[in-house]
Design an enzyme around this catalytic site. Sequence first.
Site, PDB file in Angstrom:
ATOM      1  N   GLY D 148       0.837  -1.190   0.000  1.00 13.25           N
ATOM      2  CA  GLY D 148       0.000   0.000   0.000  1.00 13.25           C
ATOM      3  C   GLY D 148       0.878   1.247   0.000  1.00 13.25           C
ATOM      4  CB  CYS D 149       0.605   4.529  -1.669  1.00 12.33           C
ATOM      5  SG  CYS D 149      -1.120   4.944  -1.389  1.00 12.33           S
ATOM      6  CG  ASN D 150      -1.809   5.713   2.847  1.00 12.14           C
ATOM      7  OD1 ASN D 150      -1.408   6.813   2.492  1.00 12.14           O
ATOM      8  ND2 ASN D 150      -3.049   5.295   2.621  1.00 12.14           N
ATOM      9  CB  THR D 153       4.468   6.722   3.399  1.00  6.42           C
ATOM     10  OG1 THR D 153       3.979   6.690   2.060  1.00  6.42           O
ATOM     11  CG2 THR D 153       5.105   8.074   3.663  1.00  6.42           C
TER      12      THR D 153
END
Lengths: 342, 342, 342, 342
Positions: D148-150, D153
């Site tokens: 997932g992009c979150n 991060t």
Amino acid sequence: MTHRIAIIGASGYTGAELIRLIATHPGFEVAALAANSKAGQAMASVFPHLRHLDLPDLVTWEDIAFDDIDLCFCALPHKTSQQVIARLPQHLRIVDLSADFRLEDPAAYARWYGNDHAAPDLQDEAVYGLTEFYRAEIAAARLVAGTGCNAATGQFALRPLIAGGVIGLDDIVLDLKCGVSGAGRALKENLLHAELSEGTHAYALGGTHRHLGEFDQEFSKLAGRDVRVQFTPHLMPMNRGILATVYVSGDPEAVHHTLSEAYAEEPFLTVLPMGESPSTHHVRGSNFCHIGVSGDRVGNRAIVTAALDNLTKGSSGQAVQNANLMLGEDETAGLMLAPCYP
Amino acid sequence: MTHRIAIIGASGYTGAELIRLIATHPGFEVAALAANSKAGQAMASVFPHLRHLDLPDLVTWEDIAFDDIDLCFCALPHKTSQQVIARLPQHLRIVDLSADFRLEDPAAYARWYGNDHAAPDLQDEAVYGLTEFYRAEIAAARLVAGTGCNAATGQFALRPLIAGGVIGLDDIVLDLKCGVSGAGRALKENLLHAELSEGTHAYALGGTHRHLGEFDQEFSKLAGRDVRVQFTPHLMPMNRGILATVYVSGDPEAVHHTLSEAYAEEPFLTVLPMGESPSTHHVRGSNFCHIGVSGDRVGNRAIVTAALDNLTKGSSGQAVQNANLMLGEDETAGLMLAPCYP
Amino acid sequence: MTHRIAIIGASGYTGAELIRLIATHPGFEVAALAANSKAGQAMASVFPHLRHLDLPDLVTWEDIAFDDIDLCFCALPHKTSQQVIARLPQHLRIVDLSADFRLEDPAAYARWYGNDHAAPDLQDEAVYGLTEFYRAEIAAARLVAGTGCNAATGQFALRPLIAGGVIGLDDIVLDLKCGVSGAGRALKENLLHAELSEGTHAYALGGTHRHLGEFDQEFSKLAGRDVRVQFTPHLMPMNRGILATVYVSGDPEAVHHTLSEAYAEEPFLTVLPMGESPSTHHVRGSNFCHIGVSGDRVGNRAIVTAALDNLTKGSSGQAVQNANLMLGEDETAGLMLAPCYP
Amino acid sequence: MTHRIAIIGASGYTGAELIRLIATHPGFEVAALAANSKAGQAMASVFPHLRHLDLPDLVTWEDIAFDDIDLCFCALPHKTSQQVIARLPQHLRIVDLSADFRLEDPAAYARWYGNDHAAPDLQDEAVYGLTEFYRAEIAAARLVAGTGCNAATGQFALRPLIAGGVIGLDDIVLDLKCGVSGAGRALKENLLHAELSEGTHAYALGGTHRHLGEFDQEFSKLAGRDVRVQFTPHLMPMNRGILATVYVSGDPEAVHHTLSEAYAEEPFLTVLPMGESPSTHHVRGSNFCHIGVSGDRVGNRAIVTAALDNLTKGSSGQAVQNANLMLGEDETAGLMLAPCYP
């Protein structure tokens, strides 16, 4: 009776916002506008969106005939503000929008702002302008110090919780998302559209933002002990609005209940149903503040979110609200404008 | 006396804008709100920015008790609007915000909108709602057809010039820059933030935009001959606002003089000093329209620029202005809100 | 072999864009970066987005060892640029991105820019840098004058049409929508986010924009007679991109055919199918220019729309394209980056 | 040798981003593009910014000749993805960008995504695709699950700190600010420009966001005990970018040192000097992630900020990075594009 209002520092965004609000205020009229660097200019050339109003031209503040003025808003930069206010007539009612009279302790002022206070005697009489919590004092005050916009947002989220003892005091984290107008109409590279649009970043990291002085003062008073929150602001690609996301320890239901009770009668503060959260979109251009509470899968943790418009409820709207109290107007006069959405 | 207002189509942006304006209107109160697809919902859940208002829940329009209603705003999509209005009580005052009653000639309607008109008899009694030019007719009307937002902007720039014979009629070019809220709250890919932010493009090229039907009708009436302008809209990365840049042949001084004279007494239309030009920023959220005139180094050419807020002066503000006339209110009642800037 | 490149004026947006393009250019390396006001600073502090690159620190341009340099990009403000270039080594290949060498006639330069040209002898040898139309001259040139970004956009839309005689020459209207980065990283109030976001306005009305000097020069040469277009730029709430909407008289099919033929072999210019129109979104961050043609219901009128990125194809990308020709590289080297969408 | 690449789900933003990156990748070519709902269409009509590329038309995924394909990116929605991948040839190398193979435990998948996993056997062989921490496994894998992009991060900010034992595990707060393209090209009201521009709000409050499944899995593995972080995402008025502000207990210097050591050799991860903080602006359109560390006036507290582009390093760039490893290319091939700023 219409109260005659002067605005010093009328060429900045908070000055313009004051005029916008007074434009439809039933009991106020703009009697004088000062901006020393632009004295002689018409407001329509400084702020063309106010062109339809019959406004006096800008003058220097020294040229205002204060005998005719019922109340003066002072929207100058900090440090300048205290110098000017010290020279205004002693009896003049003043609502200051700068940071100059927010901190009761001159040492705290010097520490956060880097210069000694030039008018400590005025500081003694100044009342902290967070309307909902200092109504009586504001109504009786001659000089009211408008709060910081971030400071107001955080306090709306936290004051009843600290006063009520429903959250822990040693692990409060305020993560704020702030619109760019909070930085004023200043010629700074980081405020250019090309630098801001379509991105975001934190600033004043590490507990260095000056509004912490207000949090420390107010929260410690409420708690009866030193309270030191963490506070990190972020610059948003948007002109207006502050969203505070506040992480606290405590029972979410108690948090929601405490805030709901505290603000049940407040005309401008709304606590949303449990689990809902506010958006800055929904308060833009208005004096309203929306507050949400959520729990977390992590036990005994609550998240309080609060949204307001930094120029209105965070600054000029609050100032008008305080002026209403000081002049015996209805507190909501001129402030019931609905948010401008979309 | 407070007039009781109903709004059909209250879940769209123009519906929300009507409520925003009525919220501080001294003579209107919202008595009923309809949105058939969302009947039963509270307005606060559809438009949280209206949460502070004491509004009726949404109902179907069939459930409105029209006997208690003084005037009904109809903010439905075109085609639906004519079907609904045909079934409303015969005596009810109506301001329609759709395109359904703007074109006097049913054949023109069918040509521009692709379907036959379902209520041609109502069309006969409908008055075109460009307030500044149809005041008497609107005041006496039962059914007023709000203009297109682009059509309003272009007409403010051009009507006095065509009527006054000061510009050529065969080479008028309208280049419009339009905010996205003009397209409504519709789920279309091209209205997504990711598709719109930070860029722009033309649409409806080649003289295909439906608002041309209004330009043709109105300009030809004024000129006493067929007038066919070129009109190209562009979708802007902004929510509110229309900027028209109109290229005409004629003497710029005469153009400026003609517009200035025509609008000298208008409360909402302002002609700027020669050579200045307006910005949509400066009218956002308000019912004002700013108009500028410039010459060009190319002889006998003038550029007229006009800026307004499509949701306010271009749609819901105009509608309230018309309702004021129809109900005997002051024409500016509820409409003097200052623009929200920045 | 890798060509060693110097950039003077590396602290502005066009300087940063040059570095971005050179970063993945197979035949260029950044050998020296100058910005006199920021000499001594690391590029990562001036432009953190370039942090991953191994770049030399900023120096003054006087400190560059030009013997080691194959080509120098000069991205200084106009007027400064001619003064600096006059003092650079006589044999050094230079691509200038300023306005200083665009106008062949020193009198025209003085008229548009308000100061006498300080290096008229250099002007004599400078080649106008609109790559697609001056390839041979650019390949042989020592000094190339990059075009204005607006001037490039308008010329891509119009040059083949004027050269081909397919449009009228006396009623050309260019309505341009321009991203804010075209104004550079300048501290001007009108470039602040708070002043620009969510609105638009025209500027330089009346035929006063300096890029008109280029249009006059180039179009008149092509037509063999004086051509004076109308050109009105508009500032958009977006960082990158120019959209030109060009109104001409002529047969739309002939217009489309002429442009399609002219650009059939061009790697960076694409003519869309008849009736389609481009968006600045679709060329952002790239060296491509998309061009559309539409007719109008008004007979014998065509609308040409052209979209490019002002920082890339309108400035730094064009500069690299020209440098490729001057250094014998493939013209497209380093320039085939796909647009960054959304 | 050029590797032949297929993309299933090519009509979404991550699909388009894959094509953008492959366009200048020296070792990859796009051999097939599938999007079942748009099969038969040219990519230029679905994504006009890719018009300059010579791309195959869209087909259904069933029509791809997989024998000719070296690696397939699957950019479908979750749930669909597992169904499609289960039917792809058994030997085909696959990088999946959906959420379908990120969680090792099928029960966790069912809990977070609300449906049973349809291909648990494939889950067994899938490798979690956070490149910097699973290089060897990814290089040897047939099926890689993009993160997932979150989740990416947050893990970049926290993994070395958890692994190194330098922060507390029970009071980690992740406050994320997320660009809208992370939500895809979906027709949802809350993704409209009119709903998003110029404002912000939190969503998925209370520990309900699905990317928490990844945090739980990965952080607990690292810590050797259950770790449950608080994670609140906020929707930003920007298309690309994620900024994580992570509040942890621990010594800020140790935090900075640990992250700096961990990423010293990483081509795409940069730890800024102590006290500096990143901006999403400075990584937009690139595969880089910038990480900052600050202390706080509150003792033993550190704030870690991390910025990346959700479409690039957070999704399609990571996918290409993984594909490089799987196909024996240099890990950075095609990924050294500089950020597009401003």
